[in-house]
Design a protein around this motif. Structure first.
Motif, PDB file in Angstrom:
ATOM      1  N   HIS A 175       0.835  -1.214   0.000  1.00 45.76           N
ATOM      2  CA  HIS A 175       0.000   0.000   0.000  1.00 45.76           C
ATOM      3  C   HIS A 175       0.866   1.259   0.000  1.00 45.76           C
ATOM      4  N   LYS A 176       1.939   1.243   0.804  1.00 41.63           N
ATOM      5  CA  LYS A 176       2.823   2.417   0.841  1.00 41.63           C
ATOM      6  C   LYS A 176       3.482   2.640  -0.512  1.00 41.63           C
ATOM      7  N   LEU A 177       3.994   1.550  -1.106  1.00 45.05           N
ATOM      8  CA  LEU A 177       4.666   1.665  -2.410  1.00 45.05           C
ATOM      9  C   LEU A 177       3.686   2.142  -3.474  1.00 45.05           C
ATOM     10  N   LEU A 178       2.425   1.736  -3.351  1.00 41.47           N
ATOM     11  CA  LEU A 178       1.405   2.200  -4.303  1.00 41.47           C
ATOM     12  C   LEU A 178       1.154   3.702  -4.152  1.00 41.47           C
ATOM     13  N   ARG A 179       1.444   4.217  -2.953  1.00 38.42           N
ATOM     14  CA  ARG A 179       1.326   5.678  -2.742  1.00 38.42           C
ATOM     15  C   ARG A 179       2.662   6.373  -3.023  1.00 38.42           C
ATOM     16  N   TYR A 180       3.616   5.624  -3.618  1.00 38.01           N
ATOM     17  CA  TYR A 180       4.959   6.141  -3.923  1.00 38.01           C
ATOM     18  C   TYR A 180       5.714   6.561  -2.660  1.00 38.01           C
ATOM     19  N   GLU A 181       5.502   5.785  -1.586  1.00 35.75           N
ATOM     20  CA  GLU A 181       6.273   6.018  -0.350  1.00 35.75           C
ATOM     21  C   GLU A 181       7.285   4.875  -0.204  1.00 35.75           C
ATOM     22  N   PRO A 182       8.501   5.170   0.339  1.00 40.62           N
ATOM     23  CA  PRO A 182       9.494   4.104   0.537  1.00 40.62           C
ATOM     24  C   PRO A 182       9.107   3.180   1.703  1.00 40.62           C
ATOM     25  N   VAL A 183       9.659   1.959   1.707  1.00 46.37           N
ATOM     26  CA  VAL A 183       9.419   1.039   2.833  1.00 46.37           C
ATOM     27  C   VAL A 183      10.746   0.443   3.291  1.00 46.37           C
ATOM     28  N   ASP A 184      10.753  -0.059   4.532  1.00 46.96           N
ATOM     29  CA  ASP A 184      11.920  -0.771   5.054  1.00 46.96           C
ATOM     30  C   ASP A 184      11.604  -2.263   5.012  1.00 46.96           C
ATOM     31  N   LYS A 185      12.124  -2.906   3.967  1.00 50.84           N
ATOM     32  CA  LYS A 185      11.835  -4.332   3.764  1.00 50.84           C
ATOM     33  C   LYS A 185      12.625  -5.169   4.772  1.00 50.84           C
ATOM     34  N   PRO A 186      11.970  -6.131   5.448  1.00 52.79           N
ATOM     35  CA  PRO A 186      12.728  -6.981   6.368  1.00 52.79           C
ATOM     36  C   PRO A 186      13.713  -7.869   5.611  1.00 52.79           C
ATOM     37  N   VAL A 187      14.702  -8.372   6.320  1.00 53.93           N
ATOM     38  CA  VAL A 187      15.681  -9.301   5.725  1.00 53.93           C
ATOM     39  C   VAL A 187      15.549 -10.621   6.475  1.00 53.93           C
ATOM     40  N   TYR A 188      15.510 -11.728   5.719  1.00 54.13           N
ATOM     41  CA  TYR A 188      15.283 -13.022   6.356  1.00 54.13           C
ATOM     42  C   TYR A 188      16.556 -13.857   6.331  1.00 54.13           C
ATOM     43  N   ASP A 189      16.818 -14.552   7.442  1.00 56.57           N
ATOM     44  CA  ASP A 189      18.006 -15.398   7.549  1.00 56.57           C
ATOM     45  C   ASP A 189      17.561 -16.865   7.586  1.00 56.57           C
ATOM     46  N   TYR A 190      17.794 -17.589   6.484  1.00 58.34           N
ATOM     47  CA  TYR A 190      17.340 -18.988   6.382  1.00 58.34           C
ATOM     48  C   TYR A 190      18.137 -19.923   7.276  1.00 58.34           C
ATOM     49  N   THR A 191      19.353 -19.519   7.636  1.00 56.26           N
ATOM     50  CA  THR A 191      20.163 -20.388   8.489  1.00 56.26           C
ATOM     51  C   THR A 191      19.668 -20.301   9.925  1.00 56.26           C
ATOM     52  N   LEU A 192      19.278 -19.094  10.340  1.00 53.88           N
ATOM     53  CA  LEU A 192      18.795 -18.915  11.720  1.00 53.88           C
ATOM     54  C   LEU A 192      17.264 -19.023  11.807  1.00 53.88           C
ATOM     55  N   HIS A 193      16.620 -19.163  10.671  1.00 52.77           N
ATOM     56  CA  HIS A 193      15.153 -19.293  10.608  1.00 52.77           C
ATOM     57  C   HIS A 193      14.425 -18.121  11.258  1.00 52.77           C
ATOM     58  N   THR A 194      14.886 -16.939  11.033  1.00 54.53           N
ATOM     59  CA  THR A 194      14.147 -15.777  11.532  1.00 54.53           C
ATOM     60  C   THR A 194      14.546 -14.516  10.769  1.00 54.53           C
ATOM     61  N   ARG A 195      13.812 -13.466  11.059  1.00 55.21           N
ATOM     62  CA  ARG A 195      14.105 -12.164  10.477  1.00 55.21           C
ATOM     63  C   ARG A 195      15.413 -11.646  11.074  1.00 55.21           C
ATOM     64  N   SER A 196      16.243 -11.031  10.251  1.00 58.56           N
ATOM     65  CA  SER A 196      17.474 -10.474  10.810  1.00 58.56           C
ATOM     66  C   SER A 196      17.154  -9.087  11.380  1.00 58.56           C
ATOM     67  N   SER A 197      18.110  -8.497  12.070  1.00 63.30           N
ATOM     68  CA  SER A 197      17.845  -7.192  12.687  1.00 63.30           C
ATOM     69  C   SER A 197      17.939  -6.067  11.644  1.00 63.30           C
ATOM     70  N   GLN A 198      18.417  -6.424  10.423  1.00 62.47           N
ATOM     71  CA  GLN A 198      18.584  -5.410   9.396  1.00 62.47           C
ATOM     72  C   GLN A 198      17.300  -5.228   8.573  1.00 62.47           C
TER      73      GLN A 198
END
Ligand code: CTP
Length: 211
Positions: free
Chosen positions: A75-98
């Motif tokens: 929805h934000k991108l459709l309004r031409y606003e930037p987003v902070d996309k999460p980063v996923y770590d497959y080795t640790l099986h969770t979202r990274s802090s970045q």
């Protein structure tokens, strides 16, 4: 009608070649007009759970994904606003802090096994694609990738495939094929299908005069 970016959903089973389809389309247009949001990056955050618990998660079930956040970002991108996309770590099986800052673009590709499963996501898409690749090819690709890139063993990939990936594919992923406007056999190697997609996107962009 107000101008807004074009949203393309690219679904299909694990190892079907979704990433290569997204990449092939991306390579045609370049960074200026296109961005890719991977549904995999929007797996629910599990950093509060011990590692052993994270291993038990069913990563092929619709509930594994934080679609609320993904939808908010679209929805934000459709309004031409930037987003902070999460980063996923497959080795640790969770979202990274970045996070990765993603600037809005005229074309948004939503790529993931279950992007066509959620009606709210489907309603945001202008073009719905299902990448349809035989299961034997998919498991071979997955074995190679998971061992090389996701820190898995041969036995763990086979166990996970038979106990979770295959049944969830049949229950949740494959049935979403019926929502697709376009079914692409074999993914990014299908040059004709990629060219057709590129031509269609180009037409839409030209109508908006952004090329
Ligand atoms: N997955 C996993 N472990 C996690 C999170 C996800 O093994 N901690 C697996 C899920 O089992 C799911 C797969 O990741 O089946 C989703 O990624 P996949 O579709 O295989 O990768 P893509 O690169 O997005 O797609 P493709 O192979 O089609 O290019």
């Amino acid at each position: 009608m107000a101008k807004k970016p074009v949203v393309i959903g690219v679904a299909g089973g694990s190892g079907s070649g979704k990433t290569s389809v997204a990449r092939a389309i991306y390579d045609h247009f370049g960074d200026r007009s296109i961005l890719v949001l991977e549904q995999d990056f929007y797996y629910k955050d599990q950093s509060h759970l011990p590692f052993a618990e994270r291993l038990k998660t069913n990563y092929d079930h619709p509930l594994a994904f934080d679609n609320d956040l993904l939808i908010e970002h679209v929805h934000k991108l459709l309004r031409y606003e930037p987003v902070d996309k999460p980063v996923y770590d497959y080795t640790l099986h969770t979202r990274s802090s970045q996070v990765i800052r993603v600037e809005p673009k005229e074309v948004i590709i939503l790529e993931g096994i279950l992007v066509l499963e959620d009606e709210r996501l489907r309603n945001l898409m202008d073009i719905k694609v299902y990448v349809d690749t035989d299961p034997d090819i998919r498991i071979i690709r997955r074995l190679i990738r998971d061992i090389k890139e996701r820190g898995r063993t041969f036995d763990s990939v086979i166990d996970q495939y038979l106990s979770v990936v295959r049944p969830m594919h049949n229950q949740f992923v494959e049935p979403t094929k019926r929502y697709a406007d376009v079914i692409i056999p074999e993914g990014g190697q299908n040059v004709v299908a990629i060219d057709l997609m590129v031509a269609k996107i180009r037409t839409v962009l030209e109508q908006k005069s952004v090329l």
